[in-house]
Design a protein around this motif. Sequence first.
Motif, PDB file in Angstrom:
ATOM      1  N   ALA A  13     112.913 -98.085  70.719  1.00 54.24           N
ATOM      2  CA  ALA A  13     111.460 -98.236  70.742  1.00 54.24           C
ATOM      3  C   ALA A  13     110.790 -97.214  69.829  1.00 54.24           C
ATOM      4  O   ALA A  13     109.777 -97.511  69.181  1.00 54.24           O
ATOM      5  N   SER A  14     111.363 -96.021  69.745  1.00 54.87           N
ATOM      6  CA  SER A  14     110.824 -95.009  68.821  1.00 54.87           C
ATOM      7  C   SER A  14     110.954 -95.483  67.382  1.00 54.87           C
ATOM      8  O   SER A  14     110.045 -95.298  66.561  1.00 54.87           O
ATOM      9  N   PHE A  15     112.101 -96.086  67.073  1.00 51.68           N
ATOM     10  CA  PHE A  15     112.308 -96.634  65.730  1.00 51.68           C
ATOM     11  C   PHE A  15     111.235 -97.673  65.421  1.00 51.68           C
ATOM     12  O   PHE A  15     110.652 -97.671  64.322  1.00 51.68           O
ATOM     13  N   ALA A  41     112.345-105.878  59.378  1.00 52.95           N
ATOM     14  CA  ALA A  41     113.129-106.890  60.098  1.00 52.95           C
ATOM     15  C   ALA A  41     113.881-106.259  61.271  1.00 52.95           C
ATOM     16  O   ALA A  41     113.960-106.851  62.362  1.00 52.95           O
ATOM     17  N   LYS A  42     114.436-105.081  61.050  1.00 53.73           N
ATOM     18  CA  LYS A  42     115.148-104.405  62.135  1.00 53.73           C
ATOM     19  C   LYS A  42     114.182-103.989  63.249  1.00 53.73           C
ATOM     20  O   LYS A  42     114.509-104.068  64.437  1.00 53.73           O
ATOM     21  N   ALA A  43     113.011-103.535  62.861  1.00 55.13           N
ATOM     22  CA  ALA A  43     112.024-103.157  63.882  1.00 55.13           C
ATOM     23  C   ALA A  43     111.644-104.364  64.737  1.00 55.13           C
ATOM     24  O   ALA A  43     111.539-104.269  65.963  1.00 55.13           O
ATOM     25  N   ASP A  44     111.444-105.504  64.081  1.00 57.94           N
ATOM     26  CA  ASP A  44     111.105-106.722  64.830  1.00 57.94           C
ATOM     27  C   ASP A  44     112.255-107.121  65.766  1.00 57.94           C
ATOM     28  O   ASP A  44     112.036-107.512  66.917  1.00 57.94           O
ATOM     29  N   GLU A  45     113.464-107.033  65.244  1.00 56.38           N
ATOM     30  CA  GLU A  45     114.644-107.393  66.056  1.00 56.38           C
ATOM     31  C   GLU A  45     114.783-106.455  67.251  1.00 56.38           C
ATOM     32  O   GLU A  45     115.008-106.902  68.383  1.00 56.38           O
TER      33      GLU A  45
END
Length: 504
Positions: free
Chosen positions: A238-240, A258-262
């Motif tokens: 969640a911090s990321f 994209a990684k944050a959304d995933e």
Amino acid sequence: MGALALGVLGATGTARAAAGYDYTSKETFDLFDKVFHASGAVGQPTDHNEQGGLGWGQSYALAAFIRMYEAYKDTSYLDRLIHNADLMLGMRDSERGVTDYRGLSLPVWRNRSYTAGGGTLLDPAGQPLLEVRSALANVDDAVATVRAGTSEDRFTLEVANTPKAKVSTFADLSMDPASPDYAVRRVLDAYPSATMVTVRDLRDSPAAGPIPALGATKLAAGSAHFSVHTGMITYPLASFVRIVYRTPDLRRDRRYKAKADEYLAAVRAAAAVHDREWVQNEAGLGHFIWPKGMPVPYDGTEQPTNQSLGLGQTYAELAVATGDPTYLDRTRRLARAFAGDLKVDADDAYVWPYWPTFGKMYNGYTKADDVSEYTPSYGSPGKGAQQVEDLSHGAIDVEFAALAFRQKIHYQGRDMERFARTYTKNLATSDNGVTTTLVRVDGTGALATAGQYLQAPRWMPVAQWDETLFTHARAVYDDHAAEAQYGSTLLCVAYLNWHARRKS
């Protein structure tokens, strides 16, 4: 909290030593990262969480990458997080095809090291008759044995946990609910027995009838999800998400976005598994419970403060990253509930208990209260588990409070000053010239073991309010020549870097 964080970090010596490491340097962190992840020690991202390896191991490594990114703004640490997070997400129950005690395979990480459990005794026709349960730790080591009683409708039940040298014996039981020796009643009346046994009649219409088939049945720990494990694992993810969404350069990068959304979707799904454990009231307070019947030793009671706040960390980050009012509301409710348990001591430092003071565990309960299936009674009315919080669990509480403060969700600077004094006035000490800590946040509990004092740098979130906190925690690592051993070691070295860079 697991042994990975609490009890087995030691073996670094008790005399002043010189490891030659600068624990505030990037080079030391990078070396420790390499050594830990090459070691195969428990807590690797490819571990499952059945013994707590992710919740009390890899979670700290992921949090360390976040703190190192914050310290140096070096995106290689975000890349390290992505590499490990992707592996760890592959270890969710839904990916492994395993289930919890309800038979559900969910997008979260189950555990069997904290749980209670049991086994089913069959009648002579092979039909389920009686469930035997034990709330004693290491249920997998327990065996229930049925022996003949004094008549055909009587039997003796023995539940033994040999490694713990504990045996409970209930002689001449009956399956007739009208009998004073009815198994369910007799075993409950004897609680707490040595192996903390309870039994449940599995028949639709209990009546006088066959006894369990003679012989031995091995008991097994149940599989369940703990909010604190989910919280510790998802907090750095969640911090990321928050960092990427709120940093323009990162948000414009397609891969990070994209990684944050995933990860946001994964964190939301994992946190939602615990919605059924959430309780809130009209006074604006909130906390987590273990639902009655969940195979944990204290089902039906409120969770310890650190376990509620473990997932609270994730709520706080999600609130900032998404603006979702539900996460914000829950974070504030958790913060108010924790604040209500904080007391100010003579040194103007905060002290607080391990269990919430409004809970059944803190205040005790009886069988007549019908609180719990696995632990039908605890303590005495008004006097339950009232131990003071310890350094390591307290670090989770302080992490949550400092995060809520930084994100302007709850708490004031005066609160942070008092948390810092908890460490500098109550926990910090030395032993024959070697820097170490005491165990409890009120300064009691004698000298800490390695599993506690090596967690000292995890109090860095409030070090800016008292520089001697940093000085002391760093000295703990210097004096004990701390080596790369576990995930929490990585986080501690990351936190020493994080604070040192804050000053520069």
